[in-house]
Design an enzyme around this catalytic site. Structure first.
Site, PDB file in Angstrom:
ATOM      1  N   ARG A   1       0.865  -1.192   0.000  1.00  0.00           N
ATOM      2  CA  ARG A   1       0.000   0.000   0.000  1.00  0.00           C
ATOM      3  C   ARG A   1       0.892   1.230   0.000  1.00  0.00           C
ATOM      4  O   ARG A   1       1.727   1.390   0.894  1.00  0.00           O
ATOM      5  CB  ARG A   1      -0.923   0.026   1.224  1.00  0.00           C
ATOM      6  CG  ARG A   1      -2.117   0.983   1.053  1.00  0.00           C
ATOM      7  CD  ARG A   1      -2.938   1.145   2.328  1.00  0.00           C
ATOM      8  NE  ARG A   1      -2.183   1.862   3.332  1.00  0.00           N
ATOM      9  CZ  ARG A   1      -2.033   1.438   4.602  1.00  0.00           C
ATOM     10  NH1 ARG A   1      -2.574   0.302   5.011  1.00  0.00           N
ATOM     11  NH2 ARG A   1      -1.320   2.146   5.452  1.00  0.00           N
TER      12      ARG A   1
ATOM     13  N   GLU B   1       7.593   0.933  11.460  1.00  0.00           N
ATOM     14  CA  GLU B   1       6.261   0.899  10.863  1.00  0.00           C
ATOM     15  C   GLU B   1       5.226   0.867  11.986  1.00  0.00           C
ATOM     16  O   GLU B   1       5.552   0.651  13.138  1.00  0.00           O
ATOM     17  CB  GLU B   1       6.107  -0.341   9.974  1.00  0.00           C
ATOM     18  CG  GLU B   1       7.129  -0.444   8.853  1.00  0.00           C
ATOM     19  CD  GLU B   1       7.133   0.760   7.921  1.00  0.00           C
ATOM     20  OE1 GLU B   1       6.056   1.328   7.675  1.00  0.00           O
ATOM     21  OE2 GLU B   1       8.212   1.155   7.466  1.00  0.00           O
ATOM     22  N   GLY B   2       3.972   1.063  11.598  1.00  0.00           N
ATOM     23  CA  GLY B   2       2.891   0.877  12.566  1.00  0.00           C
ATOM     24  C   GLY B   2       2.277   2.169  13.078  1.00  0.00           C
ATOM     25  O   GLY B   2       1.353   2.154  13.862  1.00  0.00           O
TER      26      GLY B   2
ATOM     27  N   LYS C   1      12.263   3.010   5.468  1.00  0.00           N
ATOM     28  CA  LYS C   1      12.345   4.457   5.216  1.00  0.00           C
ATOM     29  C   LYS C   1      13.661   4.819   4.546  1.00  0.00           C
ATOM     30  O   LYS C   1      13.709   5.717   3.704  1.00  0.00           O
ATOM     31  CB  LYS C   1      12.210   5.228   6.534  1.00  0.00           C
ATOM     32  CG  LYS C   1      10.973   4.926   7.356  1.00  0.00           C
ATOM     33  CD  LYS C   1       9.718   5.473   6.718  1.00  0.00           C
ATOM     34  CE  LYS C   1       8.524   5.375   7.641  1.00  0.00           C
ATOM     35  NZ  LYS C   1       8.106   4.022   7.966  1.00  0.00           N
TER      36      LYS C   1
END
Length: 476
Positions: free
Chosen positions: A126, A370-371, A307
């Site tokens: 995504r 992440e998250g 990243k």
């Protein structure tokens, strides 16, 4: 709010209260559900997943741009995952200081050394964007990040369009209700998983969802599971601990868990350091990576979503390396990049530090996590960077231009939260899937979208983190 919900509707308190009741029931009827926070592993008590009362205006051209780019991003992620030299060079400074990324990278190296057991690749990605407001009032699409691991809300967002259409119909806004696009990422995700399962070639083998300890967001995953069961594809849900205790490889590296052969490991857990609670958890990740099962994602695709890789891709000539004869594709992808800056040791990183300390409100400081809820903003950037500006510790972060979307007015519906109008910012995601067998790309599709909205008082955080809520685009 051009061509959006008019103020006379937004400010009609009696109507809003009635619509909020209708909306919550509509969400429950459509299965837009989460378990309650107090009992995340029981479905005895559930509530509606948080969502906006109204859909949010999104320019149609920008929306279609995000969807059309997704197959390009799928190919890019897949190419990066196969380029071990690029990954090693891109992540060299990060793995020297970030233990989590370093441990993932060591698994990647071990798999390369042994040779990959499986030539079938399954990707569910995504790509998330915000609409940056230009001086002339138009919007440009700028990428926040690409999620290659456990990209969530494909299930619930398949069922939110009908919720918002119903709300608008009840409010007498029939024309607006027809401007909410159809969306069914869950079907697309299941189609890709089913293709990978089919290529694996064993009807007895199962699709294993590797799930979290705390499963509040189970219904998002159940929608995908149900699509697979409709295709007569068996699914199981296992935690890291289950695989550690009952998982093994046979002489052909086939993965068995609790006596069942696993065709596909679909990771919905394993993207944060907190997910790896012991050495056994790391051993279990390695066991699955070494196996013949198709991994979604495999370890190198996991690393491709970091990243640091995102920042390196924004350097001159890097995209051209992956798309040497496709200048149009390079241009389309690059147009969505915000400014991304390295914090590696040396003059370039020193310039980035100086720039961030001088004007912190222009930037976001991002760790390799992440998250949601991990990014650093404003004066806090100065506090963090001052403490590590001379240290290699800074290389665990990247700096990114802050994107300035146009705020809008909406109501954020959450369990037990007061009903009040909020100034909101939105983030648009495009879901993509791909399946590759050897060198043959068997499937590459954009399968839908996700709009999430949060109050402008919150800098960071997603739906699962309790900050953003589910939304739909109202195309204008």
């Amino acid at each position: 709010m051009a061509q959006g919900i008019p103020n006379e509707v937004l400010m009609n308190t009696t109507l809003i209260k009635d619509l909020a009741d209708v909306a919550k029931d509509a969400a429950l009827l459509q299965g837009v559900l989460m378990r309650i926070q107090e009992k995340p592993n029981s479905s005895e008590l559930v509530t509606y997943a948080p969502f906006t009362l109204f859909p949010t205006p999104v320019p149609k051209a920008v929306f279609l741009q995000a969807l059309s780019l997704q197959t390009h991003y799928n190919i890019l992620v897949d190419k990066i995952s196969q380029d071990s030299t690029f990954l090693e060079e891109a992540l060299a400074s990060t793995i020297a200081v970030d233990d989590f990324t370093a441990r993932l990278f060591r698994i990647h190296q071990q798999i390369l050394k042994e040779g990959r057991s499986q030539s079938i690749m399954l990707g569910i990605n995504r790509s998330d964007y915000m609409l940056d407001q230009r001086a002339d009032g138009s919007s440009s699409l700028k990428q926040i990040e690409i999620n290659t691991f456990a990209a969530s809300f494909g299930g619930l967002s398949s069922h939110t369009p009908d919720v918002h259409r119903h709300i608008l119909n009840v409010a007498g806004r029939l024309e607006e209700s027809q401007r909410i696009p159809d969306n069914n990422p869950a079907a697309g995700q299941a189609r890709a998983v089913a293709k990978a399962w089919e290529l694996y070639g064993s009807e007895r083998a199962v699709v294993m969802f590797l799930v979290e300890e705390s499963q509040r967001n189970i219904f998002d995953q159940r929608f995908i599971e149900n699509e697979l069961w409709k295709r007569k594809i068996p699914t199981v849900r296992k935690r890291f601990d289950d695989v550690h205790k009952k998982g093994s490889l046979d002489q052909d590296k086939r993965l068995f868990v609790d006596g069942q052969e696993v065709a596909v490991v679909y990771y919905r857990n394993g993207y944060m350091p907190d997910n790896y609670i012991s050495e056994e958890t790391w051993d279990t990740r390695l066991l699955m990576e070494r196996s013949l099962a198709v991994k979604c994602p495999d370890i190198s695709t996991h690393l491709a979503g970091t990243k640091k890789v995102q920042q390196v891709l924004a350097r001159p000539e890097v995209l051209e390396k992956f798309f040497p004869d496709q200048p149009d594709m390079v241009q389309q992808i690059r147009a969505t990049f915000a400014g991304l800056y390295s914090l590696d040791m040396g003059s370039e990183g020193d310039e980035t530090v100086a720039m961030a300390l001088a004007t912190p409100d222009r930037f976001v400081l991002k760790p390799q996590r992440e998250g949601g809820g991990n990014n650093i903003y404003g004066s806090e950037i100065c506090q963090v960077l001052e403490g590590m500006k001379e240290s290699t510790e800074r290389t665990a972060y990247i700096l990114m231009d802050k994107i300035h979307p146009t705020p809008g007015q909406n109501y954020l519906l959450r369990q037990d939260a007061p009903l009040k109008v909020s100034t909101c910012l939105s983030e648009l995601g495009a879901f993509g899937v791909y399946v590759r067998q050897g060198k043959d790309m068997v499937m590459n599709e954009c399968i839908g979208h996700l709009l999430r909205t949060k109050s402008s008082e919150h800098s960071d955080g997603g739906v699962a983190a309790g900050v953003a809520v589910l939304d739909n685009p109202l195309l204008v």
